[in-house]
Design a protein around this motif. Sequence first.
Motif, PDB file in Angstrom:
ATOM      1  N   LEU A   9      47.621  10.884  63.168  1.00  0.00           N
ATOM      2  CA  LEU A   9      45.889  10.387  63.528  1.00  0.00           C
ATOM      3  C   LEU A   9      46.071  11.807  63.801  1.00  0.00           C
ATOM      4  O   LEU A   9      46.348  12.601  63.732  1.00  0.00           O
ATOM      5  CB  LEU A   9      46.387  10.011  64.830  1.00  0.00           C
ATOM      6  CG  LEU A   9      46.742   8.377  64.821  1.00  0.00           C
ATOM      7  CD1 LEU A   9      46.655   7.977  65.773  1.00  0.00           C
ATOM      8  CD2 LEU A   9      45.397   7.494  63.684  1.00  0.00           C
ATOM      9  N   PRO A  10      44.572  11.783  63.375  1.00  0.00           N
ATOM     10  CA  PRO A  10      43.492  13.736  63.651  1.00  0.00           C
ATOM     11  C   PRO A  10      44.394  13.574  65.474  1.00  0.00           C
ATOM     12  O   PRO A  10      44.560  12.923  66.113  1.00  0.00           O
ATOM     13  CB  PRO A  10      42.331  13.249  63.480  1.00  0.00           C
ATOM     14  CG  PRO A  10      42.314  11.770  63.043  1.00  0.00           C
ATOM     15  CD  PRO A  10      43.417  11.261  62.863  1.00  0.00           C
ATOM     16  N   GLU A  11      44.168  14.562  65.119  1.00  0.00           N
ATOM     17  CA  GLU A  11      44.555  15.488  67.169  1.00  0.00           C
ATOM     18  C   GLU A  11      43.704  14.943  68.309  1.00  0.00           C
ATOM     19  O   GLU A  11      44.661  14.928  69.295  1.00  0.00           O
ATOM     20  CB  GLU A  11      44.879  17.694  67.117  1.00  0.00           C
ATOM     21  CG  GLU A  11      44.883  18.100  68.125  1.00  0.00           C
ATOM     22  CD  GLU A  11      46.302  18.034  68.190  1.00  0.00           C
ATOM     23  OE1 GLU A  11      46.420  17.935  69.866  1.00  0.00           O
ATOM     24  OE2 GLU A  11      47.160  17.595  67.342  1.00  0.00           O
ATOM     25  N   GLU A  12      42.592  14.880  67.694  1.00  0.00           N
ATOM     26  CA  GLU A  12      41.435  14.657  68.551  1.00  0.00           C
ATOM     27  C   GLU A  12      42.787  12.872  68.895  1.00  0.00           C
ATOM     28  O   GLU A  12      41.675  12.156  70.506  1.00  0.00           O
ATOM     29  CB  GLU A  12      39.982  14.079  68.126  1.00  0.00           C
ATOM     30  CG  GLU A  12      39.143  13.352  69.220  1.00  0.00           C
ATOM     31  CD  GLU A  12      37.185  14.125  68.631  1.00  0.00           C
ATOM     32  OE1 GLU A  12      36.873  13.588  69.320  1.00  0.00           O
ATOM     33  OE2 GLU A  12      37.661  14.902  67.939  1.00  0.00           O
ATOM     34  N   ALA A  13      42.049  11.974  68.251  1.00  0.00           N
ATOM     35  CA  ALA A  13      42.933  11.038  68.362  1.00  0.00           C
ATOM     36  C   ALA A  13      44.126  11.081  68.968  1.00  0.00           C
ATOM     37  O   ALA A  13      44.272   9.825  69.751  1.00  0.00           O
ATOM     38  CB  ALA A  13      42.147  10.013  66.891  1.00  0.00           C
ATOM     39  N   ARG A  14      45.305  11.702  69.315  1.00  0.00           N
ATOM     40  CA  ARG A  14      47.087  11.435  69.401  1.00  0.00           C
ATOM     41  C   ARG A  14      46.825  11.358  70.916  1.00  0.00           C
ATOM     42  O   ARG A  14      47.502  10.110  71.903  1.00  0.00           O
ATOM     43  CB  ARG A  14      47.242  12.914  69.282  1.00  0.00           C
ATOM     44  CG  ARG A  14      47.676  12.505  67.737  1.00  0.00           C
ATOM     45  CD  ARG A  14      48.475  13.888  67.410  1.00  0.00           C
ATOM     46  NE  ARG A  14      48.144  14.471  66.178  1.00  0.00           N
ATOM     47  CZ  ARG A  14      48.401  15.473  65.360  1.00  0.00           C
ATOM     48  NH1 ARG A  14      48.985  16.452  65.779  1.00  0.00           N
ATOM     49  NH2 ARG A  14      48.598  15.674  64.000  1.00  0.00           N
ATOM     50  N   GLU A  80      35.009  10.400  62.147  1.00  0.00           N
ATOM     51  CA  GLU A  80      36.351   9.903  61.440  1.00  0.00           C
ATOM     52  C   GLU A  80      37.801   9.896  62.070  1.00  0.00           C
ATOM     53  O   GLU A  80      38.200   9.207  61.894  1.00  0.00           O
ATOM     54  CB  GLU A  80      36.668  10.656  60.817  1.00  0.00           C
ATOM     55  CG  GLU A  80      35.540  11.328  59.365  1.00  0.00           C
ATOM     56  CD  GLU A  80      34.052  11.602  59.666  1.00  0.00           C
ATOM     57  OE1 GLU A  80      34.098  12.679  61.014  1.00  0.00           O
ATOM     58  OE2 GLU A  80      33.448  11.146  58.863  1.00  0.00           O
ATOM     59  N   ALA A  81      38.186  10.208  63.277  1.00  0.00           N
ATOM     60  CA  ALA A  81      39.295  10.553  64.438  1.00  0.00           C
ATOM     61  C   ALA A  81      39.360   9.638  64.333  1.00  0.00           C
ATOM     62  O   ALA A  81      40.188   7.922  64.879  1.00  0.00           O
ATOM     63  CB  ALA A  81      39.393  11.681  65.223  1.00  0.00           C
ATOM     64  N   ARG A  82      38.063   8.099  64.886  1.00  0.00           N
ATOM     65  CA  ARG A  82      37.953   7.325  66.204  1.00  0.00           C
ATOM     66  C   ARG A  82      38.085   6.318  64.781  1.00  0.00           C
ATOM     67  O   ARG A  82      38.799   5.673  65.135  1.00  0.00           O
ATOM     68  CB  ARG A  82      36.304   7.254  66.740  1.00  0.00           C
ATOM     69  CG  ARG A  82      36.344   5.886  68.444  1.00  0.00           C
ATOM     70  CD  ARG A  82      35.056   6.181  68.070  1.00  0.00           C
ATOM     71  NE  ARG A  82      34.465   5.488  69.428  1.00  0.00           N
ATOM     72  CZ  ARG A  82      35.266   4.923  70.497  1.00  0.00           C
ATOM     73  NH1 ARG A  82      35.960   6.080  70.426  1.00  0.00           N
ATOM     74  NH2 ARG A  82      34.917   4.299  71.333  1.00  0.00           N
ATOM     75  N   GLU A  83      37.800   6.315  63.898  1.00  0.00           N
ATOM     76  CA  GLU A  83      37.961   5.274  62.809  1.00  0.00           C
ATOM     77  C   GLU A  83      39.482   5.401  62.609  1.00  0.00           C
ATOM     78  O   GLU A  83      39.964   4.167  62.423  1.00  0.00           O
ATOM     79  CB  GLU A  83      36.775   5.757  61.859  1.00  0.00           C
ATOM     80  CG  GLU A  83      37.325   4.641  60.596  1.00  0.00           C
ATOM     81  CD  GLU A  83      36.906   2.896  61.547  1.00  0.00           C
ATOM     82  OE1 GLU A  83      37.264   1.755  60.510  1.00  0.00           O
ATOM     83  OE2 GLU A  83      35.595   2.912  62.047  1.00  0.00           O
ATOM     84  N   ALA A  84      39.653   6.269  62.362  1.00  0.00           N
ATOM     85  CA  ALA A  84      41.838   6.853  62.380  1.00  0.00           C
ATOM     86  C   ALA A  84      42.290   5.429  63.163  1.00  0.00           C
ATOM     87  O   ALA A  84      43.106   5.056  63.320  1.00  0.00           O
ATOM     88  CB  ALA A  84      42.054   7.723  61.824  1.00  0.00           C
TER      89      ALA A  84
END
Length: 99
Positions: A9-14, A80-84
């Motif tokens: 996942l993108p860093e922001e979503a981890r 994009e992070a939220r969608e992932a």
Amino acid sequence: MPIDDGALLPEEARAAWQAYQEMGKSKTQYFNFLQELDQKYKEGGSPSIAENLRLEELLKVHDKNVTAFSQAMNAVENKEAREALLQKLGSTNTTLGKH
């Protein structure tokens, strides 16, 4: 089952993914203990004070984890992070539903 760290996942979503994992773990612990009590007292009787306190503590932990997950989700501002993250959550829930 090991906790998935969400490395893809993108860093922001981890952080939200980790919070989701912790929330699922606490939910499982709470419901497993509740089921144990249900089985134990199915024929009568009632949980002891210690058992009720344990159940209350498990619920408090789960409530705290739900709040942490909600806050972590709100912190994911990048679209994009939220969608992932949402896709991963959706695929995880679909997989869990098949068990």
